[in-house]
Each structure stands twice: as structure tokens, then as C-alpha cells.
Design a protein around this motif. Structure first.
Motif, mmCIF file in Angstrom:
data_model
loop_
_atom_site.group_PDB
_atom_site.id
_atom_site.type_symbol
_atom_site.label_atom_id
_atom_site.label_comp_id
_atom_site.label_asym_id
_atom_site.label_seq_id
_atom_site.Cartn_x
_atom_site.Cartn_y
_atom_site.Cartn_z
ATOM 1 N N LEU A 9 2.629 -4.309 4.634
ATOM 2 C CA LEU A 9 2.242 -4.233 3.104
ATOM 3 C C LEU A 9 0.871 -3.634 3.074
ATOM 4 N N ARG A 10 -0.086 -4.031 4.071
ATOM 5 C CA ARG A 10 -1.379 -3.537 3.796
ATOM 6 C C ARG A 10 -1.346 -1.859 4.035
ATOM 7 N N ASP A 11 -0.860 -1.483 5.179
ATOM 8 C CA ASP A 11 -0.489 -0.086 5.432
ATOM 9 C C ASP A 11 0.011 0.866 4.384
ATOM 10 N N LEU A 12 0.996 0.173 3.724
ATOM 11 C CA LEU A 12 1.640 1.065 2.500
ATOM 12 C C LEU A 12 0.448 1.242 1.421
ATOM 13 N N ARG A 13 -0.173 -0.023 1.073
ATOM 14 C CA ARG A 13 -1.337 -0.028 0.144
ATOM 15 C C ARG A 13 -2.304 0.946 0.512
ATOM 16 N N TYR A 37 -0.007 -12.800 -0.957
ATOM 17 C CA TYR A 37 1.322 -12.192 -0.551
ATOM 18 C C TYR A 37 1.020 -11.495 0.444
ATOM 19 N N GLU A 38 0.172 -10.692 0.536
ATOM 20 C CA GLU A 38 -0.416 -9.677 1.404
ATOM 21 C C GLU A 38 -1.009 -10.426 2.861
ATOM 22 N N ILE A 51 9.832 -4.253 -6.691
ATOM 23 C CA ILE A 51 8.963 -3.639 -7.433
ATOM 24 C C ILE A 51 8.341 -2.835 -6.524
ATOM 25 N N LEU A 52 7.781 -3.463 -5.504
ATOM 26 C CA LEU A 52 6.826 -2.937 -4.500
ATOM 27 C C LEU A 52 7.776 -1.711 -3.472
ATOM 28 N N ALA A 53 8.916 -1.981 -3.370
ATOM 29 C CA ALA A 53 9.718 -1.037 -2.768
ATOM 30 C C ALA A 53 10.106 0.327 -3.321
ATOM 31 N N TYR A 62 12.246 -2.225 5.002
ATOM 32 C CA TYR A 62 10.929 -1.641 5.812
ATOM 33 C C TYR A 62 9.616 -2.545 5.480
ATOM 34 N N ILE A 63 9.429 -2.861 4.209
ATOM 35 C CA ILE A 63 8.578 -3.815 3.942
ATOM 36 C C ILE A 63 8.673 -5.230 4.743
ATOM 37 N N LEU A 64 9.633 -5.700 4.894
ATOM 38 C CA LEU A 64 9.935 -7.043 5.646
ATOM 39 C C LEU A 64 9.828 -6.953 7.130
#
Length: 76
Positions: A9-13, A37-38, A51-53, A62-64
Motif C-alpha cells: 500500500l505504501r509502495d503504490l502510494r 489502514y496503511e 476504491i484503492l484497487a 495485489y494490494i493484499l
């Protein structure tokens, strides 16, 4: 409620050059909630995970951390 993969999640952000506040706005939540959450202190509702996906153009799996494939699944 689901706990997210903290590093993904942090990497995506960060890959999208976004701050915690930016993503909190996308989700319609507060900075404090998104930080939880993060950092895996608080589980995220499935609706916000979706929403994030969609926002990041990836899959919830992937996020999970359930897959290494970053591309989203094909839509039916």
C-alpha cells in the motif's frame, strides 16, 4: 474488514507521488484513519479496498499481497 499489505500500500502510494493526505481524500476519510489502514492498526472496509484497487489500476489481490501480478484482472 481486511488488513492491508502494509508495504504494498505504501509502495503504490509512493509510486504515484501521493501523500497520506492525498490518498485519504481519494477514500473520503481522514488522514488519521488512512494512516491506520496503511500501518495495519485498523482494518479497511472492502468498499475502500475496491476504491484503492480501481484508483491504482491494480487488483485487490495485489494490494493484499495474494499475487505478485500488478495488472488488474480483465473485466467481464
Amino acid at each position: 474488514m481486511i488488513f492491508l499489505n502494509k508495504l504494498r500500500l505504501r509502495d503504490l502510494r509512493e509510486d504515484h507521488d501521493m501523500t497520506l493526505q492525498d490518498v485519504a481524500k481519494v477514500l473520503g476519510t481522514t488522514l488519521q484513519y488512512y494512516q491506520k489502514y496503511e500501518s495495519r492498526v485498523r482494518p479497511i472496509p472492502v468498499e475502500r479496498l475496491e476504491i484503492l484497487a480501481d484508483f491504482y489500476g491494480t487488483s485487490t489481490d495485489y494490494i493484499l499481497g495474494r499475487t505478485l501480478v500488478r495488472k488488474p484482472y480483465p473485466k467481464k
